[in-house]
Structures are given as structure tokens and as C-alpha cells.
Design a protein around this motif. Structure first.
Motif, mmCIF file in Angstrom:
data_model
loop_
_atom_site.group_PDB
_atom_site.id
_atom_site.type_symbol
_atom_site.label_atom_id
_atom_site.label_comp_id
_atom_site.label_asym_id
_atom_site.label_seq_id
_atom_site.Cartn_x
_atom_site.Cartn_y
_atom_site.Cartn_z
ATOM 1 N N SER A 100 39.923 43.076 41.222
ATOM 2 C CA SER A 100 38.489 43.345 41.041
ATOM 3 C C SER A 100 37.747 42.036 40.837
ATOM 4 O O SER A 100 36.645 41.852 41.350
ATOM 5 C CB SER A 100 38.251 44.236 39.814
ATOM 6 N N GLY A 101 38.376 41.141 40.069
ATOM 7 C CA GLY A 101 37.755 39.839 39.804
ATOM 8 C C GLY A 101 37.482 39.081 41.090
ATOM 9 O O GLY A 101 36.397 38.518 41.285
ATOM 10 N N ILE A 102 38.465 39.102 41.994
ATOM 11 C CA ILE A 102 38.275 38.408 43.277
ATOM 12 C C ILE A 102 37.091 39.015 44.020
ATOM 13 O O ILE A 102 36.231 38.310 44.555
ATOM 14 C CB ILE A 102 39.557 38.513 44.141
ATOM 15 N N TYR A 103 37.039 40.355 44.013
ATOM 16 C CA TYR A 103 35.946 41.012 44.737
ATOM 17 C C TYR A 103 34.597 40.810 44.066
ATOM 18 O O TYR A 103 33.563 40.837 44.720
ATOM 19 C CB TYR A 103 36.259 42.497 44.956
ATOM 20 N N ILE A 104 34.619 40.611 42.753
ATOM 21 C CA ILE A 104 33.343 40.326 42.079
ATOM 22 C C ILE A 104 32.767 39.022 42.645
ATOM 23 O O ILE A 104 31.583 38.933 42.963
ATOM 24 C CB ILE A 104 33.522 40.243 40.547
ATOM 25 N N ILE A 105 33.625 38.015 42.799
ATOM 26 C CA ILE A 105 33.137 36.735 43.346
ATOM 27 C C ILE A 105 32.634 36.929 44.777
ATOM 28 O O ILE A 105 31.583 36.414 45.161
ATOM 29 C CB ILE A 105 34.237 35.660 43.305
ATOM 30 N N ALA A 154 28.598 43.098 40.818
ATOM 31 C CA ALA A 154 29.868 43.093 40.083
ATOM 32 C C ALA A 154 30.358 44.530 39.868
ATOM 33 O O ALA A 154 31.532 44.837 40.088
ATOM 34 C CB ALA A 154 29.697 42.377 38.751
ATOM 35 N N PHE A 155 29.457 45.407 39.466
ATOM 36 C CA PHE A 155 29.823 46.812 39.292
ATOM 37 C C PHE A 155 30.311 47.404 40.605
ATOM 38 O O PHE A 155 31.320 48.108 40.639
ATOM 39 C CB PHE A 155 28.632 47.635 38.796
ATOM 40 N N GLY A 156 29.580 47.137 41.666
ATOM 41 C CA GLY A 156 29.965 47.638 42.983
ATOM 42 C C GLY A 156 31.400 47.247 43.304
ATOM 43 O O GLY A 156 32.189 48.053 43.798
ATOM 44 N N ALA A 157 31.737 45.984 42.997
ATOM 45 C CA ALA A 157 33.082 45.495 43.291
ATOM 46 C C ALA A 157 34.114 46.260 42.475
ATOM 47 O O ALA A 157 35.111 46.754 43.013
ATOM 48 C CB ALA A 157 33.165 43.999 42.991
ATOM 49 N N VAL A 158 33.867 46.399 41.181
ATOM 50 C CA VAL A 158 34.838 47.082 40.316
ATOM 51 C C VAL A 158 35.006 48.535 40.762
ATOM 52 O O VAL A 158 36.127 49.032 40.895
ATOM 53 C CB VAL A 158 34.387 47.014 38.843
ATOM 54 N N ILE A 159 33.898 49.194 41.036
ATOM 55 C CA ILE A 159 33.974 50.608 41.419
ATOM 56 C C ILE A 159 34.751 50.782 42.721
ATOM 57 O O ILE A 159 35.666 51.601 42.814
ATOM 58 C CB ILE A 159 32.555 51.206 41.581
#
Ligand SMILES: Nc1ncnc2c1ncn2[C@@H]1O[C@H](COP(=O)(O)OP(=O)(O)O)[C@@H](O)[C@H]1O
Ligand SMILES: [Mg+2]
Lengths: 333, 253
Positions: free
Chosen positions: A45-50, A270-275
Motif C-alpha cells: 500500500s505504501g508503494i502505491y501511496i507514492i 493515499a486513501f484511494g491507494a490503500v483501499i
């Protein structure tokens, strides 16, 4: 739906405080005793947040809808992997190199797309993504093609070798914070206002003295730079990369995160990435319908809340931009 | 020498000559009007002056420098700013941010200054906000600083657009039908405001259909019809010029 809107308003009014409060439990994540599988999901998720934060700079703030973000992610990953395998460089250098090389390609992609808008731009960026994948697939000497690169060393931050889940977690957290602060500072500045004005009305921006070429290139390069850093982390973390990891599907996925979370909002992205990383995992049985799920999420969002959860810009508005070419300018420009 | 000088300016679109061999000039601290029936080519002339259109032929001189064919952002940098006939604000930016965009060409922080929050960024940002507030005050919008421009009423949007253009501290301000859509009170207020600009040392070239406004604030007036200049002079001369009357009556305007 009403409750959702109320919650969002509350967030808008207490942004800084809420983000700070979120940071405390996040710092403590490694102490919660999560399973290795769970830690992997969190790191991913962290990678996708970036990735989502960086694409948001280009799409949410500057209004350039790109379907090529996975290409920069891949370029960063390959650059780092090769530097680490061949020269055993520290992550500090491979990450910066990954970012710079990706940024350079961002610049190259930005140049020919200067006068393209909306859907036309999206199609060219899509083509770029496909070309990058084909190069990775066929340049056997460099990338080993479909076999991919194996044995990418663990990341080293100077003499500290990162090999525990908790260490990977803190490394990606640091990268997220750096990306977040950089993009946030950029947005709230003379440069950021120029970028947003291009999204809002390119012709008026130019008439107010904004050099469109320069600022679009800044957006493309900066977005690609951070995507490259995400790729660099991924390469070291996964220790194996192949062209399959950086396809057009991946671009769609990142764009979906930005649209779901809300274009023009960092927390939204960031939320979008985590979800969108966690939902498919929770519904393991539905893995094969992943793309279908993205489609469904997008359609539902478009209908219910076109600006995304926390955003303030609608994708439709960006794709149907006002004309900017001389011949198109209406008689009362 | 004239501040802005236009020589033989022509613009054709396919077979249509929108602006035909027009010569005109604006002197320092003058308020000059540009009138003519709809479709006469006034906006097209503005678009050429501001670099949005490349002239088919002719020459544009600003402070004796040839600016023909320069890009719009360069023209603004040099000192010519404009408003649009159909308001073109940045809808999802606040009133303050819209004006701050106007300050863009007068400021210099780079993206690195901003990311690293250097002293240059901080001082410039502080000064910018202060300057932008002053300009908002001039047009009476200081209380609307945090409103998205799309949420402002029409008359205030027109004023905000003028404020945005003024923020670039232009040598010449081009206003394209600033009173369009305004009621009588607002128009009277705007008339006073533009008059006031002269007192501040500004130079204005204004396109306007409201004859009362034009006749009361313009020192000289140019009249376009079907792309050609048919008259020029002080308001009195224009009002009694038979060709001008014919152009307006002939179109039933
Ligand atoms: N981009 C364009 N393409 C084709 N025709 C145009 C364009 N811009 C203006 N025109 C034409 O040029 C003429 C002059 O238009 P304009 O300058 O807008 O007039 P005014 O502002 O005086 O009402 C009109 O006939 C208009 O249709
Ligand atoms: Mg017009």
C-alpha cells in the motif's frame, strides 16, 4: 451518503490535525504484531501511496490525465535493480538514480504532449507505457526480457541492510513522508498555483504569463521522479522484477486510486491507494475480477461523487477541457 | 513615441478577414476606447495584441519593441495584460489565488525554493499575499478572498478578472467588454473605477458597448466595422461621425 459528506467537510476543516493524528498509530504499525502477509500488504500500500501521490500531482493538480504512470514506475525499478546488481550501490543512490532516470523520461514524454489535451494526451501516454513494456521485454542484454531480473540485493541505507518487515515498513514510510511533504510544498507555492491554473484554464493561464511548456514539464518530470523512486523501492523489496509488473493495467490501477480518493487531494490519493490495494486482498476469491472491480468502483464514483472521496476536481471536466489552439479558440476567447 | 503602436494589422480566418489593415496607437497614461458592432473584429485585435493569435500581416510595437508573434506569456511578462469578454477565471481557485496568478510574472521563486521552503519562497509568498490583498481591496473584493471564484456573483467575477490582470502591474491593461452583463449601478461603479486607474498612472485600452461608459472615460476612440477602422477621434467627433452612426444603425444596434 449525507454522513459521508459531513465527514468529508469535517476533514476539510481540520486537515492538518487529522493527518498528524493519523501519523501516530501509523508509526506504531510494526508493534501491532501483524502477520508477515499483512505487513506485506501494508508495505505494498505504501508503494502505491507514492505512486498515487505523484500521479495526483500530474492529473489531479495539473489536469493532465496520464495512463503512462506504470512506465515511470518500471523505469525506476529497472534502473535501480541494474545499478544494485551490477555495482552493488546503496539504496540511497539507486533510488535517486531511479527517480532521475524516470524523471528524464517524464521530461521526454512531456515534450511532444505539450499541445495535446484530455483524451488525446491519455492515448499518447498509454502508447508510451506500451512502448516501455516492449523495450523491457525485448532488450534482452539489459533486462533479460521476459525472464526478468532476479537476485536484486536488499536495500542498504549506507551500512544498514534492510531485511526485516519493520525496517521495510519504516523505509517506505520515510519515502512517503518525503514525497508527501515535497508535493504538498510544491502545490502550495508559486509553482503549484501555476500548475493548478493550467488545469483550470490553460489559455487564461498562458495569458496571465504562465509558461505552459515549462510548467507541464515540471509536472511530468516531478511526477515521474517520485514514481521512479517507488519503483526503486519495489525492485529491492520484491528482489525480482519483470515487464509484467509494469503494464498498462498497472497504470489504470494507479489512476483509479487517484480518481477514487479524489483528484487534487493528497490524503484522498493515499486513501484511494490503500483501499484499492486492500479490497482485492480481502476478497481473495475475486482476484480474477480485479479489473472488473476497478471498473465498478470508477462507475459508481462517477455517478455518486464525481470528484472522488476527498477531491474537488471532476475527471469529466479535465477530459473536456476548453480549447487552447488558435484555430479552436472561440471568437470571444 | 507611442506606448503601443499597431501598423497594418490583418487577421484572416479562411476566407474571412476579421481584422483588416488596422493602424492605431495608445499613449502612456491614456484611456482609449475600441468600439464597433458585434463581429467587427475587436476581440480578434485583442487576441493578436496579447499573442493568442498570430497576425496574418502587420506589426505590433510595444515601447518601440517589435512584439509581433510573441507568445502570450511573454507578452504579459513584457507588460500587456487583459481580461476576457467571456470571463475566464480559474474556477476552483480562490479569489486570492486568482490574483496571485496575476503576480506570477513579477515573482521568481523556483520549484526548489518552494519544496525546500527557502527564505526566498517565504518572503516572496508573504509579500504576494499582501500585494494580492491590496489589489482585491482596490476592486472591493477583500472580504471574498477565500471564495472559489466560480461561486462569486457575475459582477464580482468581472471585477476579479480585472484585479487578476492588474496584479501583473501591466504597462497597458486591455479590458474586453468589462461592463457586459452588469446592471446600471455596477456599470456606474466600474466607470468610476476605470477613471481612477488613470489617476494611478495606468494605461487602458477598453472594448465596450456601453456608450455612456465609453464616452465618459475614453480620451480617444477607435471604431471598427467589418474588420476595418472606420473612424478615430475624441468622443465628440465619434458621436457625430456619420459613418459610425451608419455602422451602428445599419446593424440595428
Ligand atoms: N478563431 C476564429 N475562427 C474563425 N473565425 C473567427 C475566429 N475568431 C473570430 N472569428 C470571426 O472574426 C470576426 C470578428 O470577431 P470578433 O473579433 O470576436 O468580433 P467582436 O469582438 O468585434 O465582436 C467574426 O466574424 C468572428 O466570427
Ligand atoms: Mg468581442
Amino acid at each position: 451518503m449525507k454522513l459521508l459528506h459531513k465527514g468529508i467537510d469535517f476533514y476539510m476543516n481540520h486537515k492538518k490535525l487529522l493527518i498528524m493524528m493519523l501519523l501516530v498509530p501509523i508509526m506504531a504499525v510494526p508493534f501491532f504484531g501483524f502477520s508477515p502477509y499483512m505487513m506485506r500488504m501494508i508495505t505494498l500500500s505504501g508503494i502505491y501511496i507514492i505512486l498515487a501521490l505523484s500521479l495526483n500531482l500530474l492529473t489531479g493538480f495539473t489536469g493532465q490525465v496520464s495512463l503512462g504512470h506504470a512506465a515511470f514506475y518500471g523505469i525506476g525499478a529497472y534502473t535501480s535493480a541494474l545499478l544494485a546488481i551490477r555495482f552493488d550501490l546503496s539504496f540511497v543512490y539507486t533510488a535517486i538514480a531511479g527517480g532521475l532516470v524516470a524523471g528524464f523520461f517524464g521530461l521526454l514524454l512531456g515534450l511532444p504532449t505539450l499541445r495535446l489535451n484530455g483524451t488525446y494526451l491519455s492515448i499518447v501516454t498509454l502508447g508510451f507505457c506500451e512502448i516501455t513494456r516492449l523495450v523491457a521485454l525485448n532488450w534482452m542484454d539489459l533486462t533479460r526480457g521476459p525472464m526478468g531480473l532476479t537476485g536484486i540485493p536488499l536495500p542498504k541505507v549506507f551500512s544498514w541492510v534492510i531485511d526485516k518487515d519493520a525496517e521495510f515498513f519504516y523505509l517506505i514510510l520515510i519515502l512517503i513522508i518525503l514525497t508527501w511533504v515535497a508535493i504538498n510544498n510544491l502545490i502550495k507555492s508559486r509553482t503549484g498555483r501555476a500548475l493548478i491554473s493550467i488545469r483550470e484554464d490553460e489559455l487564461a493561464a498562458e495569458a496571465m504569463g504562465i509558461n505552459i511548456l515549462k510548467y507541464k514539464l515540471i509536472a511530468f518530470t516531478t511526477a515521474a521522479f517520485f514514481a521512479g523512486i517507488a519503483g526503486s523501492f519495489y525492485a529491492h523489496y520484491a528482489s525480482f522484477i519483470d515487464p509484467q509488473s509494469f503494464t498498462f493495467d498497472e497504470s489504470i490501477q494507479i489512476l483509479s486510486m487517484v480518481i477514487l480518493g479524489g483528484m487534487g487531494s493528497n490524503l484522498g490519493a493515499a486513501f484511494g491507494a490503500v483501499i484499492l490495494v486492500s479490497i482485492p486482498e480481502m476478497l481473495r476469491g475475486l482476484q480474477e475480477y480485479r479489473m472488473l472491480m476497478y471498473g465498478a468502483v470508477l462507475v459508481i464514483m462517477m455517478l455518486m461523487r464525481p470528484q472522488g472521496l476527498l477531491g474537488n476536481v471532476k475527471l469529466g471536466d479535465i477530459l473536456n477541457k476548453k480549447p487552447v489552439n488558435e484555430e479552436e479558440v472561440s471568437q470571444d476567447a | 513615441m507611442h506606448k503601443l503602436q499597431i501598423e497594418g494589422l490583418t487577421k484572416t480566418f479562411g476566407g474571412l478577414t476579421a481584422v483588416n489593415n488596422v493602424a492605431m496607437h495608445v499613449d502612456d497614461n491614456e484611456i482609449v476606447g475600441l468600439i464597433g458592432p458585434n463581429g467587427a473584429g475587436k476581440t480578434t485585435l485583442f487576441n493578436m495584441i496579447t499573442g493568442l493569435y498570430t497576425p496574418t500581416s502587420g506589426q505590433l510595437l510595444y515601447q518601440e519593441k517589435d512584439i509581433t508573434g510573441l507568445k502570450p506569456d511573454k507578452i504579459t511578462d513584457i507588460g500587456i495584460a487583459r481580461t476576457f469578454q467571456n470571463i475566464r477565471l480559474f474556477p476552483m481557485m480562490t479569489a486570492l489565488e486568482n490574483v496571485m496568478i496575476g503576480l506570477h510574472t513579477r515573482t521568481h521563486s523556483t520549484m526548489f525554493d518552494s519544496i525546500l521552503r527557502t527564505k526566498r519562497h517565504r518572503t516572496e509568498e508573504k509579500n504576494n499575499i499582501q500585494r494580492a490583498m491590496e489589489i482585491l481591496e482596490m476592486v472591493g473584493l477583500e472580504s471574498k478572498q477565500d471564495e472559489y471564484s466560480k461561486n462569486l456573483p457575475y459582477g464580482e467575477q468581472r471585477k476579479l478578472e480585472i484585479a487578476r490582470a492588474m496584479a501583473s502591474n501591466p504597462g497597458i491593461l486591455l479590458l474586453d467588454e468589462p461592463a457586459a452583463g452588469m446592471n446600471e449601478n455596477e456599470t456606474a461603479e466600474l466607470t468610476g473605477f476605470i477613471k481612477g486607474l488613470k489617476g494611478l498612472g495606468m494605461t487602458v485600452l477598453v472594448i465596450e458597448h456601453d456608450m455612456r461608459l465609453v464616452m465618459s472615460i475614453c480620451e480617444r476612440i477607435y471604431v471598427l466595422d467589418y474588420g476595418s477602422k472606420i473612424a478615430e477621434g475624441v468622443p465628440k467627433e465619434i458621436q457625430s461621425n456619420p459613418q459610425v452612426i451608419e455602422a451602428y444603425l445599419g446593424k440595428g444596434a
